[in-house]
Design an enzyme around this catalytic site. Structure first.
Site, PDB file in Angstrom:
ATOM      1  N   ASP A  17      22.837  56.805 -21.527  1.00 14.08           N
ATOM      2  CA  ASP A  17      21.912  56.864 -22.670  1.00 14.08           C
ATOM      3  C   ASP A  17      20.844  55.774 -22.578  1.00 14.08           C
ATOM      4  O   ASP A  17      20.527  55.293 -21.493  1.00 14.08           O
ATOM      5  CB  ASP A  17      22.721  56.782 -23.968  1.00 14.08           C
ATOM      6  N   SER A  18      20.317  55.327 -23.721  1.00 11.40           N
ATOM      7  CA  SER A  18      19.215  54.359 -23.724  1.00 11.40           C
ATOM      8  C   SER A  18      19.591  53.020 -23.101  1.00 11.40           C
ATOM      9  O   SER A  18      18.711  52.273 -22.694  1.00 11.40           O
ATOM     10  CB  SER A  18      18.720  54.109 -25.153  1.00 11.40           C
ATOM     11  N   THR A  19      20.869  52.718 -23.032  1.00  8.24           N
ATOM     12  CA  THR A  19      21.265  51.459 -22.410  1.00  8.24           C
ATOM     13  C   THR A  19      20.902  51.449 -20.932  1.00  8.24           C
ATOM     14  O   THR A  19      20.768  50.386 -20.336  1.00  8.24           O
ATOM     15  CB  THR A  19      22.789  51.216 -22.550  1.00  8.24           C
ATOM     16  N   VAL A  20      20.743  52.622 -20.345  1.00  8.24           N
ATOM     17  CA  VAL A  20      20.452  52.709 -18.909  1.00  8.24           C
ATOM     18  C   VAL A  20      19.302  53.665 -18.535  1.00  8.24           C
ATOM     19  O   VAL A  20      18.983  53.801 -17.363  1.00  8.24           O
ATOM     20  CB  VAL A  20      21.734  53.071 -18.105  1.00  8.24           C
TER      21      VAL A  20
END
Ligand SMILES: *[C@@H]1O[C@H](CO)[C@@H](O)[C@H](O)[C@H]1NC(C)=O
Ligand SMILES: *[C@@H]1O[C@H](CO)[C@@H](O)[C@H](O)[C@H]1NC(C)=O
Length: 291
Positions: free
Chosen positions: A33-36
């Site tokens: 997701d947005s973490t990566v």
């Protein structure tokens, strides 16, 4: 909605493990997701994008890239630590092709989750679709490098998975659909089941080194604290407890998979404690930014 923390600390454990085994890692292959996410959402029709300032202000050239960060994100640091390139490109970015992706490729999409319904919320790429892109990537890699070399890369690469927060914060605790079907504990089990199936699937496709990311203290994310009106903007303990419980279940899953699947090495990269320490005592981890 976009959870903007991007700690790379949670991979330290993994780096040590891989460094100790002196394993060679020819490429990083990223799901999540947005973490990566390194910019895949720039290429799709969703409102969940980060292609504007101040995103990217500390990135080379000071430009927003679609990373939900002021600078680089965890896969970039990890890639560099393995002696690979300093950034891992987004698979959907038309500026890159298979010769770039041969040493690292990123399929992540901000806003996604294990649950198909989570990716539907903001029309982002569901996890099953990330896997379809990965299969397409395998074909391109084999065409580009030949079977043998491609298979070697696919089996020696490090596979990173980082997702799950959105299933709770963007889906379960916002919409009535999942809570009407599952208690939160049952929902955790449902998600852990999907995580396990996903790892079995990439294993059957050749993956052997997998880092499964745990949940952060998600009750402390800025949006959750900001909306904790009655709790004095403190962390939401209930969410943190779910994160801890979920991480415990992931840990059990990791143990099982390592027994079940010959030749696989799965590690849980658990960011919970280190992030909580940083949140509780930021001064121990450097001076806070002025703006
Ligand atoms: C990838 O792009 C580079 C630079 O644009 C180009 O030189 C190269 O031929 C391309 N490789 C493939 C396999 O398409
Ligand atoms: C999610 O959607 C895909 C594609 O429709 C489907 O194959 C998969 O079974 C779904 N996953 C779950 C857990 O329902």
């Amino acid at each position: 909605m976009a959870h903007m923390y991007t700690p790379w600390f949670f991979f330290v454990q993994l780096l040590i493990l891989v460094a100790e085994s002196r394993a060679k890692v020819p490429a990083l292959i990223v799901f999540g997701d947005s973490t990566v996410d390194a910019g895949n959402n720039n290429q799709i029709s969703t409102v969940l994008k980060s292609n504007f300032v101040p995103y990217g202000r500390d990135f080379a050239g000071g430009r927003p890239t679609g990373r939900f960060s002021n600078g680089r994100i965890p896969p970039d640091f990890i890639s560099e630590a393995f002696g690979l390139k300093p950034t891992v490109p987004a698979y959907l970015d038309p500026n890159y092709n298979i010769s770039d992706f041969a040493t690292g490729v990123n399929f992540a999409s901000a806003g996604t989750g294990y649950d198909n319904q989570t990716s539907d919320v903001l029309s982002v790429i569901p996890l099953w679709k990330e896997l379809e892109y990965y299969k397409e990537y395998q074909k391109k890699l084999r065409a580009y490098l030949g079977e043998e070399k491609a298979n070697e890369i696919l089996s020696e690469s490090l596979y990173l998975m980082s997702l799950g927060t959105n299933d709770f914060l963007e889906n379960y605790y916002i919409f009535s659909g999942r809570p009407s079907q599952y208690t939160v504990r049952q929902y955790e089990d449902f998600l852990v089941g999907i995580a396990g199936n996903f790892i079995k699937e990439i294993y059957s496709l050749g993956a052997r080194k997998v880092s499964l990311g745990g949940l952060p203290p998600m009750g402390c994310l800025p949006l959750e604290r900001t909306t904790n009106f009655f709790g004095g903007s403190e962390c939401i303990e209930r969410y943190n407890n779910v994160a801890m419980e979920f991480n415990g279940k992931l840990n059990t899953l990791v143990g099982k998979l390592n027994k079940q699947l010959p030749g696989i090495k799965v590690v849980l990269s658990n960011p919970y404690s280190i992030l909580l320490q940083i949140i509780r005592k930021p001064s121990s981890y450097g001076k806070p930014p002025l703006n």
